[in-house]
Design an enzyme around this catalytic site. Structure first.
Site, PDB file in Angstrom:
ATOM      1  N   GLY A  37       5.738  69.406  79.096  1.00 41.57           N
ATOM      2  CA  GLY A  37       7.178  69.245  79.050  1.00 41.57           C
ATOM      3  C   GLY A  37       7.707  68.403  80.188  1.00 41.57           C
ATOM      4  N   ALA A  82       5.993  73.406  80.284  1.00 36.87           N
ATOM      5  CA  ALA A  82       6.932  74.408  79.793  1.00 36.87           C
ATOM      6  C   ALA A  82       6.533  75.779  80.327  1.00 36.87           C
ATOM      7  CB  ALA A  82       6.926  74.415  78.265  1.00 36.87           C
ATOM      8  N   GLU A 104       7.351  64.955  79.131  1.00 38.31           N
ATOM      9  CA  GLU A 104       8.347  64.656  78.098  1.00 38.31           C
ATOM     10  C   GLU A 104       9.737  64.468  78.703  1.00 38.31           C
ATOM     11  OE1 GLU A 104       6.684  66.604  74.030  1.00 38.31           O
ATOM     12  OE2 GLU A 104       6.988  68.017  75.672  1.00 38.31           O
ATOM     13  N   GLU A 120      -1.109  69.630  76.202  1.00 35.25           N
ATOM     14  CA  GLU A 120      -0.871  70.705  75.239  1.00 35.25           C
ATOM     15  C   GLU A 120      -2.075  70.986  74.337  1.00 35.25           C
ATOM     16  OE1 GLU A 120       3.240  69.116  76.218  1.00 35.25           O
ATOM     17  OE2 GLU A 120       1.227  68.303  75.953  1.00 35.25           O
TER      18      GLU A 120
END
Length: 681
Positions: free
Chosen positions: A101, A62, A104, A124
């Site tokens: 991300g 992200a 994901e 993360e």
């Protein structure tokens, strides 16, 4: 040109992200992916979708800079649900790294195709967070609970090959044919139904796996909030519907996001990336070419320094004065490499490749063709000036001459040569082949391109390089000296060494100051038998032959396996000194011990900033985290000071008779944070 574009290949729509350098999933990328999915949905001629990235990597996470900004739709959790909900197969084409991300997004795709060199992970936890876009829910359903725990609570990526074995990757593509292979794969699965949706899969796990994982990694996770929360989230939701599980994940994410630890770890993340920025050294400055390195000294430091370069594929010529010392040094390096190979971290071929790049010699003349020469000799100004005087006549023009000194004046060393612009400090921390910090010390006359080259070399060999101006001890060593002085002074007031060490270890350090002294050796911290007056605890212990672990006794007693137990002998010595001090010993709470030892460190950091030694406060935090193992979840000493409160730090210093640094007082009066201070580069 738009950050995200689409390209139609007959009945397959390829959605392409081009957001250098790492295709971070910022708002524009998310909006582009959403538009691409809507384009595919509205076109009956499109049978399948491929999501891929330009540049060197798939989505590598992200956009962390958005975490503290107002949200922009679509948020990542909504986007990944949109991908998975597509009624047309979506294939992730992965190269480089699919991290955070990016992982994901890949998990939300119905299928994943990757090149063998790709890495996939959910790191993360290293920012004090947990995956917040379904990662804790989809990963266990796709790859199983045990691998999900490894990837999320530890945060280390896995190879594409391992991911394929676990079912996380459906097919491996050619390194040079990823797009074609992914499109062909998408076409093959275009008509297969039902589509495999990770959130709809069920997963089972032995209930004991969670506690076993906690116990196995207790030492690694000690003090950190995020790993515990991640394990709890997966354990609590594994048997629940995805909709409930993802809500628990979101709650856990926000809890961590709002906590001090994540703020601290994000501070270190950004600090590490800022450390290389130097105001008067342009990013595009021409670096000096370093193809071969010379190292003077084959002892612990010289050998460790050499290994950094050998491991990076850079040839090293290492010089010693005596053949037996040279042989010992080379043998130690080989042993270190082979021990690493036994642990499976490198192959035996890699051991031989590294050692094959090493040229041992007894002649400094053999350094004449080296581009960078680092001396790692005895910490004596006279010795170092003599070495640099000789190097001045041996080194080729343009060679960088670096000192590994940990305290001495680089300007004085440089003055012993006719080329002070080529001289720089490169202070490695012991063990040099392990510790991540490299202090690059800039002399008054060090050329800008020499500074930039030294900083760049640090990154090249896997170090975190921090720039320091010249002062006694530079940043890290000067910062930590007051902690040791405070610890020794505290002994006279009541606490025993093990009380002090326990408080510091509980704070987050791997070892307390007195255990560290025993490890290093009390005799090497300045004790001289000829001049000892028995006026300190350390002197008395040394006079008794209690030099630390090597003598099976220092502040602690040690058995043959060097296991420590509190020493009655040391306690009696300390009690005698307490009695002579004239003040009644008292008990100290752990927090008071921590503040007594660490507030002076903060104060020294403020002094350094006031003197212009580091560029920025965050460089100080980086130096202490990577050079002395300061717990990363506190953000380093200066970030931690802001979380404690500068007024409290100042009051604590004054209570113990210390004068707060002027900068500390100024910032407290203005209500400004210490960890954001920045000097000119």
């Amino acid at each position: 040109m738009s950050i995200v574009t689409t390209e139609r290949q007959d009945d397959v729509l390829v959605i392409i992200s081009n957001n250098p350098p790492v295709n971070a999933l910022g708002a524009a990328v998310r909006q582009g992916l959403q538009a691409g999915l809507e384009e595919a949905k509205g076109d009956d001629g499109i049978k399948a979708v491929v999501i891929r990235c330009e540049g060197r990597t798939f989505f590598a996470g992200a956009d962390i800079t958005e975490f503290t900004k107002p949200p922009v739709e679509p948020l990542l959790p909504a986007l990944v649900d949109m991908i998975e909900a597509s009624d047309k197969p979506v294939v992730a084409a992965i190269h480089g790294t699919a991290l955070g991300g990016g992982c994901e997004v890949a998990l939300a795709c119905h299928y994943r195709v990757a090149v063998p060199s790709a890495k996939i992970g959910l790191p993360e936890v290293k920012l004090g967070l947990l995956p917040g876009a379904g990662g804790t829910q989809r990963l266990p359903r796709v790859a199983g609970v045990e691998l999900a725990l490894e990837m999320t609570a530890k945060g280390d990526p896995i190879s594409a090959g391992k991911a394929k074995e676990a079912g996380l990757v459906d097919a491996l593509a050619g390194e040079d044919s990823l797009v074609a292979d992914a499109v062909a794969f998408a076409r093959d699965v275009a008509d297969k139904r039902p589509l495999p949706r990770a959130s709809e899969k069920s997963v089972a796990a032995d209930p004991g796996v969670f506690q076993a994982f906690r116990e196995k990694n207790a030492k690694r996770f000690r003090g950190f909030d995020a790993p515990a929360e991640i394990i709890d989230v997966i354990e609590e939701t594994i048997s629940k519907p995805y909709s409930e599980g993802v809500q628990r994940e979101r709650n856990g994410f926000m809890k961590l996001m709002m906590g001090t630890q994540s703020a601290a770890q994000r501070h270190i993340f950004f600090a590490e990336r800022k450390a290389s920025k130097i105001d008067d050294v342009p990013d595009d400055i021409q670096l000096r070419d370093v193809k071969k390195v010379g190292v003077i000294g084959a002892g612990t430091m010289g050998g460790g320094i050499s290994m950094n370069f050998l491991s990076a594929g850079i040839p090293v010529t290492i010089v010693e004065m005596q053949q037996d010392a040279l042989d010992r040094g080379v043998a130690t390096m080989r042993k270190n490499y082979e021990n690493t190979a036994k642990k499976g971290r490198i192959t035996q071929d890699q051991v031989e490749q590294a050692m094959g790049l090493l040229t041992p010699t007894l002649s400094m003349d053999d350094l004449g063709d080296c581009d960078l020469i680092i001396e790692a000799v005895y910490e004596s100004m006279d010795v170092k000036k003599d070495v640099f005087g000789k190097l001045d006549t041996i080194a080729k023009p343009g060679a960088i001459l670096a000192s590994n000194t940990s305290y001495l004046d680089i300007n004085e060393i440089a003055a012993s040569t006719s080329r002070p612009g080529d001289v720089v400090g490169m202070h490695f921390f012991s063990p040099a082949n392990v510790m991540k910090l490299l202090e690059v010390v800039r002399g008054k006359l060090t050329a800008p391109e020499v500074v930039a080259t030294a900083m760049g070399i640090g990154r090249r060999i896997g170090k975190v390089a921090v720039l320091s101006r010249v002062c006694d001890g530079f940043i890290a060593n000067r910062m930590m000296a007051p902690r040791m002085a405070a610890a020794e002074a505290l002994l006279l007031e009541g606490p025993m060494p093990w009380d002090v060490d326990a408080a510091i270890v509980d704070y987050g350090f791997a070892m307390g100051p007195f255990a560290m002294l025993d490890l290093v050796g009390l005799d090497v911290i300045g004790w001289d038998a000829a001049t000892s007056s028995g006026s300190t605890v350390v002197e008395v212990l040394c006079e008794m032959g209690r030099w630390g672990q090597k003598k099976q006794g220092g502040f602690y007693d040690y058995d043959e396996q060097r296991r420590a137990t509190p020493s009655e002998v040391a306690e009696k010595v300390i009690r005698d000194f307490q009695a002579k001090s004239g003040s009644a010993p008292r008990r100290f709470a752990a927090q008071e011990i921590v503040e007594r030892l660490l507030f002076p460190v903060v104060n020294e950091g403020a002094k350094l900033l006031g003197e212009g030694i580091p560029i920025r406060a965050s460089d100080v935090d980086i130096a202490l985290v990577y050079g002395y193992g300061w717990p990363v979840y506190t953000g380093g000493p200066l970030f931690w000071a802001d979380t404690v409160g500068l007024d409290r730090v100042i009051a604590g210093l004054r209570e113990t008779g210390r004068t707060p640094a002027p900068l500390l007082v100024e910032l407290a009066e203005k209500g400004q944070p210490l960890h954001q201070v920045r000097n000119a580069g």
